[in-house]
Write an enzyme that holds these catalytic residues in place. Structure first.
Site, PDB file in Angstrom:
ATOM      1  N   TYR A   1       0.898  -1.224   0.197  1.00  0.00           N
ATOM      2  CA  TYR A   1       0.049  -0.010  -0.077  1.00  0.00           C
ATOM      3  C   TYR A   1       0.951   1.276  -0.076  1.00  0.00           C
ATOM      4  CZ  TYR A   1      -4.105  -2.719   0.113  1.00  0.00           C
ATOM      5  OH  TYR A   1      -5.435  -3.358  -0.212  1.00  0.00           O
TER       6      TYR A   1
ATOM      7  N   ARG B   1       1.864   1.825  -3.472  1.00  0.00           N
ATOM      8  CA  ARG B   1       0.790   2.309  -4.342  1.00  0.00           C
ATOM      9  C   ARG B   1       0.717   3.877  -4.070  1.00  0.00           C
ATOM     10  NH1 ARG B   1      -3.957  -1.520  -3.759  1.00  0.00           N
ATOM     11  NH2 ARG B   1      -5.013   0.011  -4.918  1.00  0.00           N
TER      12      ARG B   1
ATOM     13  N   ASN C   1     -12.088   4.163  -6.290  1.00  0.00           N
ATOM     14  CA  ASN C   1     -10.671   4.255  -6.193  1.00  0.00           C
ATOM     15  C   ASN C   1     -10.119   4.479  -5.066  1.00  0.00           C
ATOM     16  OD1 ASN C   1     -10.706   3.792  -8.853  1.00  0.00           O
ATOM     17  ND2 ASN C   1     -10.717   5.890  -9.824  1.00  0.00           N
ATOM     18  N   VAL C   2      -8.699   4.314  -4.562  1.00  0.00           N
ATOM     19  CA  VAL C   2      -8.311   4.595  -3.222  1.00  0.00           C
ATOM     20  C   VAL C   2      -7.368   5.668  -3.518  1.00  0.00           C
ATOM     21  CG1 VAL C   2      -8.900   2.347  -2.390  1.00  0.00           C
ATOM     22  CG2 VAL C   2      -6.666   2.479  -3.536  1.00  0.00           C
TER      23      VAL C   2
ATOM     24  N   HIS D   1     -14.530   2.479  -1.319  1.00  0.00           N
ATOM     25  CA  HIS D   1     -13.252   1.354  -0.857  1.00  0.00           C
ATOM     26  C   HIS D   1     -12.287   2.047  -0.130  1.00  0.00           C
ATOM     27  CE1 HIS D   1     -14.973  -1.168  -4.368  1.00  0.00           C
ATOM     28  NE2 HIS D   1     -15.532  -1.102  -3.376  1.00  0.00           N
TER      29      HIS D   1
ATOM     30  N   CYS E   1      -6.577   2.703  12.903  1.00  0.00           N
ATOM     31  CA  CYS E   1      -6.324   1.626  13.827  1.00  0.00           C
ATOM     32  C   CYS E   1      -7.168   0.404  13.433  1.00  0.00           C
ATOM     33  CB  CYS E   1      -6.636   1.961  15.251  1.00  0.00           C
ATOM     34  SG  CYS E   1      -6.557   0.615  16.565  1.00  0.00           S
TER      35      CYS E   1
ATOM     36  N   CYS F   1      -5.041   3.086  21.490  1.00  0.00           N
ATOM     37  CA  CYS F   1      -5.212   1.998  22.095  1.00  0.00           C
ATOM     38  C   CYS F   1      -3.923   0.963  21.856  1.00  0.00           C
ATOM     39  CB  CYS F   1      -6.568   1.237  21.853  1.00  0.00           C
ATOM     40  SG  CYS F   1      -6.463   0.422  20.145  1.00  0.00           S
TER      41      CYS F   1
ATOM     42  N   PRO G   1     -13.241   2.010 -22.785  1.00  0.00           N
ATOM     43  CA  PRO G   1     -12.558   1.486 -24.060  1.00  0.00           C
ATOM     44  C   PRO G   1     -13.161  -0.033 -24.249  1.00  0.00           C
ATOM     45  CG  PRO G   1     -10.831   1.909 -22.711  1.00  0.00           C
ATOM     46  CD  PRO G   1     -11.896   2.348 -21.765  1.00  0.00           C
TER      47      PRO G   1
END
Ligand code: BV8
Ligand code: ZN
Length: 250
Positions: free
Chosen positions: A69, A72, A104-105, A121, A129, A160, A224
């Site tokens: 991640y 990315r 998308n993220v 998402h 956390c 926590c 496309p």
């Protein structure tokens, strides 16, 4: 010459009063962000994205999942929104009641000027956390990619002390309830839904264009390729978003 869009499609968009723009990985493709189904590049091509985007993968190897991640996220930070993202922001500026719903993220819609996209998402930019969901700071750390892709996970939650996790929704996890409800609410009360750059394969997100059609909205698809959303769309514009969308909002 730009991409031709049927004039009646541009008219549909001009006449619309409440628009939903539903986007997937394809809208970020022309910025250089690999789509989810493309073979991941470099070190990551030996992994299956759908297998890494799961709670089990995080349980088994948090350092590998954090490495993926953060790789990315750094890739997204090195690219820029494209003309497709900018056209989406132009539609929002023109149509008072318009909502962007994205799978998308990345943060390219925000960087193109979209004020508040609904991220079904989650986001690469919202670690939290894993136990109490308390928001966590973005991890700092080496710009270059560690040799095996792994990176030491950030320190535990400030509240926590449980382990922190990327702020995305993994396969098998529920979508953020309030966000999904707002997206369904927008889709069921719009008069036009534009679906851009999504294969329409991932649920329940893929329900959104179908909800709009069920409630009588016109649906325009920009992709496309053919997708399972072809029969749902009234108009299928076969082309890349960064060319088709600007032609639509001209
Ligand atoms: C849930 C974040 C339950 C992480 C993502 C069988 C049937 C139905 C459903 C299921 C099933 N088996 C399992 C499921 C559920 C599963 C699912 O839908 N699986 C699919 C694969 C069958 N869904 C889930 O697990 C969801 N959760 O169901 O929970 C539950 C309920 C209550 C309580 C507990 C549990 C969670 C799904 C979310 C997963 N997370 N992302 C991350 O990014 O790492 S999904 C991820 O994949 C992306 O976010 C994105 O949404 C999706 C990929 O889809 P697209 O965006 O469409 O991208 P894709 O690459 O597929 O396609 C790109 C398209 O762009 C192509 O069509 C291409 O032609 C086009 N394109 C290319 N270039 C361009 C272009 N278009 C325009 N211009 C261009 N230039
Ligand atoms: Zn916590």
């Amino acid at each position: 010459m730009g991409v031709l869009v049927p004039s009646e499609t541009a008219t549909l968009l001009r006449q619309a009063e409440r628009v939903v723009i539903f986007t997937g990985a394809g809208i970020s493709a022309e910025s250089g962000v690999p789509t989810f189904r493309d073979a991941l590049t470099g070190l990551w091509e030996r992994f299956d994205a759908a297998a890494l985007a799961t709670p089990e993968a995080f349980q088994d190897d948090p350092a590998l999942v954090w490495g993926w991640y953060e790789w990315r996220r750094s890739a997204v930070q090195r690219v820029r929104p494209n003309a497709g993202h900018e056209a989406v922001a132009a539609i929002e500026a023109r149509v008072p009641s318009s909502v962007v719903v994205t799978q998308n993220v990345d943060d390219l819609h925000e960087r193109a000027g979209s004020p508040a996209p609904l991220h079904l998402h989650g986001s690469l930019f919202a670690p939290r956390c894993s136990a109490c969901a308390h928001p966590a700071p973005l991890p700092d750390g080496p710009a270059e990619e560690p040799a095996d892709g792994r990176r030491v996970p950030p320190p535990g939650c400030a509240r926590c002390s449980a382990p922190l996790r990327p702020g995305v929704v993994w396969f098998g996890e529920a979508l953020p309830e309030a966000v999904f409800e707002s997206a369904v609410e927008a889709a069921s009360s719009c008069d036009l839904l534009l679906t851009v750059g999504t294969s329409g394969l991932v649920y329940p997100a893929a329900e959104i264009p179908r909800v709009a059609a069920r409630f009588g909205a016109a649906v325009i698809q920009v992709n496309p390729q053919e997708t399972p959303l072809d029969p749902v769309a009234d108009v299928n514009l076969r082309g890349p978003a960064a060319q088709v969308l600007p032609a639509l909002v001209e």
